[in-house]
Design a protein around this motif. Structure first.
Motif, mmCIF file in Angstrom:
data_model
loop_
_atom_site.group_PDB
_atom_site.id
_atom_site.type_symbol
_atom_site.label_atom_id
_atom_site.label_comp_id
_atom_site.label_asym_id
_atom_site.label_seq_id
_atom_site.Cartn_x
_atom_site.Cartn_y
_atom_site.Cartn_z
ATOM 1 N N HIS A 25 -23.286 -139.109 66.491
ATOM 2 C CA HIS A 25 -23.667 -139.655 67.797
ATOM 3 C C HIS A 25 -22.761 -139.107 68.881
ATOM 4 N N VAL A 26 -22.901 -137.819 69.163
ATOM 5 C CA VAL A 26 -22.039 -137.176 70.145
ATOM 6 C C VAL A 26 -22.922 -136.516 71.189
ATOM 7 N N GLY A 27 -22.728 -136.888 72.451
ATOM 8 C CA GLY A 27 -23.543 -136.275 73.508
ATOM 9 C C GLY A 27 -22.799 -135.116 74.133
ATOM 10 N N ILE A 28 -22.835 -135.070 75.462
ATOM 11 C CA ILE A 28 -22.132 -134.005 76.187
ATOM 12 C C ILE A 28 -20.643 -134.336 76.188
ATOM 13 N N ILE A 29 -19.823 -133.376 75.778
ATOM 14 C CA ILE A 29 -18.380 -133.634 75.721
ATOM 15 C C ILE A 29 -17.628 -132.719 76.673
ATOM 16 N N ASN A 30 -16.405 -133.110 76.997
ATOM 17 C CA ASN A 30 -15.550 -132.259 77.813
ATOM 18 C C ASN A 30 -15.192 -131.028 76.985
ATOM 19 N N GLY A 31 -15.511 -129.858 77.531
ATOM 20 C CA GLY A 31 -15.294 -128.632 76.775
ATOM 21 C C GLY A 31 -13.844 -128.387 76.407
ATOM 22 N N LEU A 32 -12.903 -129.096 77.097
ATOM 23 C CA LEU A 32 -11.488 -128.884 76.784
ATOM 24 C C LEU A 32 -10.972 -129.906 75.777
ATOM 25 N N SER A 33 -11.871 -130.764 75.266
ATOM 26 C CA SER A 33 -11.397 -131.762 74.307
ATOM 27 C C SER A 33 -10.842 -131.015 73.101
ATOM 28 N N GLY A 34 -9.716 -131.512 72.588
ATOM 29 C CA GLY A 34 -9.097 -130.806 71.476
ATOM 30 C C GLY A 34 -7.917 -129.949 71.925
ATOM 31 N N TRP A 35 -7.852 -129.644 73.232
ATOM 32 C CA TRP A 35 -6.677 -128.929 73.748
ATOM 33 C C TRP A 35 -5.723 -129.945 74.365
ATOM 34 N N ALA A 36 -4.435 -129.709 74.266
ATOM 35 C CA ALA A 36 -3.464 -130.573 74.946
ATOM 36 C C ALA A 36 -3.645 -130.411 76.450
ATOM 37 N N ALA A 37 -3.310 -131.459 77.194
ATOM 38 C CA ALA A 37 -3.476 -131.390 78.653
ATOM 39 C C ALA A 37 -2.629 -130.260 79.227
ATOM 40 N N LEU A 38 -3.211 -129.510 80.159
ATOM 41 C CA LEU A 38 -2.492 -128.392 80.758
ATOM 42 C C LEU A 38 -2.232 -128.711 82.223
ATOM 43 N N VAL A 39 -1.060 -128.364 82.703
ATOM 44 C CA VAL A 39 -0.809 -128.506 84.134
ATOM 45 C C VAL A 39 -1.390 -127.269 84.793
ATOM 46 N N ASP A 40 -2.334 -127.479 85.710
ATOM 47 C CA ASP A 40 -3.013 -126.308 86.266
ATOM 48 C C ASP A 40 -3.196 -126.495 87.757
ATOM 49 N N ASP A 41 -3.511 -125.405 88.457
ATOM 50 C CA ASP A 41 -3.612 -125.514 89.916
ATOM 51 C C ASP A 41 -5.021 -125.901 90.366
ATOM 52 N N THR A 42 -5.963 -126.094 89.397
ATOM 53 C CA THR A 42 -7.287 -126.554 89.820
ATOM 54 C C THR A 42 -7.410 -128.046 89.555
ATOM 55 N N PRO A 43 -7.399 -128.861 90.627
ATOM 56 C CA PRO A 43 -7.395 -130.312 90.428
ATOM 57 C C PRO A 43 -8.808 -130.829 90.156
ATOM 58 N N VAL A 44 -9.532 -130.202 89.193
ATOM 59 C CA VAL A 44 -10.879 -130.666 88.877
ATOM 60 C C VAL A 44 -10.775 -131.586 87.674
ATOM 61 N N ASP A 45 -11.685 -132.559 87.589
ATOM 62 C CA ASP A 45 -11.692 -133.434 86.422
ATOM 63 C C ASP A 45 -11.925 -132.620 85.169
ATOM 64 N N THR A 46 -12.872 -131.694 85.272
ATOM 65 C CA THR A 46 -13.138 -130.860 84.100
ATOM 66 C C THR A 46 -13.649 -129.526 84.579
ATOM 67 N N ILE A 47 -13.309 -128.463 83.842
ATOM 68 C CA ILE A 47 -13.891 -127.183 84.226
ATOM 69 C C ILE A 47 -15.036 -126.853 83.287
ATOM 70 N N THR A 48 -15.239 -127.667 82.264
ATOM 71 C CA THR A 48 -16.298 -127.309 81.318
ATOM 72 C C THR A 48 -16.884 -128.515 80.612
ATOM 73 N N ARG A 49 -18.189 -128.455 80.406
ATOM 74 C CA ARG A 49 -18.896 -129.463 79.628
ATOM 75 C C ARG A 49 -19.645 -128.740 78.529
ATOM 76 N N ARG A 50 -19.725 -129.341 77.320
ATOM 77 C CA ARG A 50 -20.490 -128.698 76.277
ATOM 78 C C ARG A 50 -21.069 -129.702 75.298
ATOM 79 N N PHE A 51 -21.960 -129.244 74.434
ATOM 80 C CA PHE A 51 -22.398 -130.018 73.282
ATOM 81 C C PHE A 51 -21.568 -129.558 72.091
ATOM 82 N N ARG A 52 -21.438 -130.451 71.082
ATOM 83 C CA ARG A 52 -20.848 -129.956 69.850
ATOM 84 C C ARG A 52 -21.900 -129.052 69.215
ATOM 85 N N TYR A 53 -21.473 -127.887 68.708
ATOM 86 C CA TYR A 53 -22.433 -126.854 68.288
ATOM 87 C C TYR A 53 -23.410 -127.386 67.234
ATOM 88 N N ASP A 54 -22.882 -128.099 66.213
ATOM 89 C CA ASP A 54 -23.781 -128.552 65.144
ATOM 90 C C ASP A 54 -24.787 -129.595 65.649
#
Length: 429
Positions: A19-48
């Motif tokens: 039961h997995v819908g659209i997920i944050n494409g960065l899930s699974g990566w540790a939080a990164l300090v970055d200069d783009t203050p966006v909530d998310t830069i990527t959305r994806r489905f789990r491939y399977d």
């Protein structure tokens, strides 16, 4: 909606939850300090999950295919095999034209897949039977988005970081069987991935090659630009993902302590780590555009009779281009474009256009050569433009080899002034 499914063996490093819908494409990566203050830069489905959803959409077609092949519903629960075409491309300018949303980069990358065919190997049978094949594999309607990323496709680090989890899921699925209910019975599916929906720029990025202007002109073979221009015919597809990985290791470790030039020649332009496996293909749209760009330049050279004079001035070249543009506009209503695009390329690469251009070419034999060159090109084009050449244009396919030899002959003799030691990527391809 959600569908219940399982994998045998279970996928490595992938949650078993269905039961997995659209997920944050960065899930699974540790939080990164970055200069783009966006909530998310990527959305994806789990491939399977996305694959299961796509298969369930095709459930009726698959069951109907089973019945038409005379296979009993209940006899076939094992041995289903699914061919997946993967595509990935940059999306140019996607900025908000007049909105006040969050700041996002104005370029995007989309990774998507198409279910090309489903076949089944019934018990005791020798040959697999295809029970579904996508009637319009190149339509955007059959192409399912998997991941959208706000990033420039040239930003290698971010693209690879975001697609990393996707590649991991894909690799896990190669080793495993999906158990999914179809027509009321659990059936077992194996997946085969063919990454053919990539343009040359993306292939070079994914496979660790240098960019398109490199002396290594080809993503299919090891030829250098100079070799490709002297030997236009005798080439075969030799590059592969595994070889690219080996070559990267050589590039990284330099086991023979060579100079940069020697090392680069040894690895044939592989200077980054190959990240994702792609199938050797030729991208038809960019082939159209690349070759039209080249013909547009040939037309200008022929108008100015470059074959008999060395080094024309910039002013002369400008006047030939102006004459060509004006004539094409008057006779064919073709407006000049800043950058070659698909529509202009399609209109320029016609017998009609070459007739118009020939009105500006002084010598009769040069006119004949130009017409022959374009005639050959038009005959060869369906061979790489058609969805299924063997079905759609068998005659052109049979003549392809002969035509390409004649085409190469013309380039290396009549048009030698342009192709002495250099050639464009797509003419070589």
């Amino acid at each position: 909606g959600y569908h219940v499914f399982e994998w045998q063996p279970a996928l490595k490093n992938v949650s078993a939850s269905c039961h997995v819908g659209i997920i944050n494409g960065l899930s699974g990566w540790a939080a990164l300090v970055d200069d783009t203050p966006v909530d998310t830069i990527t959305r994806r489905f789990r491939y399977d999950v996305a694959l299961v959803s796509a298969l369930k959409d095709l459930e009726e077609d698959i069951m109907e295919g089973l019945r038409e092949s005379g296979l009993e519903d209940n006899a076939c629960t094992l041995g289903f095999s699914v061919m997946i075409k993967e595509s990935c491309d940059g999306m140019g300018d996607v900025s908000e034209k007049h909105g006040g949303g969050p700041m996002v980069p104005e370029k995007a990358v989309r990774f998507s897949f198409t279910v090309m065919s489903v076949s089944v190997l019934a018990d005791g049978e020798e040959k697999a039977v295809t029970i579904f094949s996508e009637p319009k594999p190149n339509s955007e309607l059959s192409c399912k988005p998997l991941s959208l990323i706000f990033v420039d496709e040239s930003d290698h680090e971010t693209v690879t970081a975001v697609l990393g989890p996707l590649v991991a899921e894909r690799n896990a699925m190669k080793q495993s069987q999906l158990i999914l209910s179809m027509g009321g019975l659990p059936r077992s599916f194996s997946f085969h991935f063919r990454a053919t929906g990539y343009d040359e720029k993306m292939v070079r990025e994914m496979e660790g090659l240098e960019a398109s202007g490199s002396t290594y002109v080809c993503t299919l073979c090891d030829s250098s630009r100079a070799e490709a221009s002297h030997n236009m015919l005798l080439h075969s597809i030799t590059r592969s993902h595994d070889e690219n990985l080996e070559r990267y290791e050589i590039w990284r470790t330099n086991p023979f302590s060579e100079s940069v030039e020697e090392l680069r020649d040894r690895v044939k332009g592989i200077s980054a780590k190959p990240f994702m496996e792609t199938q050797p293909t030729m991208d038809a749209l960019h082939c159209d555009i690349g070759n039209a760009t080249e013909f547009y330049k040939i037309f200008q050279d022929e108008i100015g009779e470059v074959y008999q004079k060395a080094n024309p001035t910039r002013e002369e070249r400008r006047s030939w281009r102006a004459a060509l543009d004006k004539h094409l506009r008057k006779k064919m209503k073709l407006k000049p474009v800043m950058r070659m695009n698909g529509n202009y390329a399609r209109k320029l690469m016609t017998q009609e256009a070459v007739e118009v251009v020939c009105e500006l070419v002084p010598s009769k034999e040069r006119r004949e050569a130009l017409k022959e060159l374009m005639g050959l090109y038009i005959q060869m084009k369906p061979g790489w433009r058609a969805t299924c050449p063997a079905k759609e244009c068998p005659d052109e396919l049979c003549r392809y080899s002969f035509n390409s030899q004649r085409f190469a002959d013309l380039l290396s003799t009549t048009f030698k002034y342009r192709y002495n030691g250099r050639i464009t990527n797509y003419l070589h391809k």
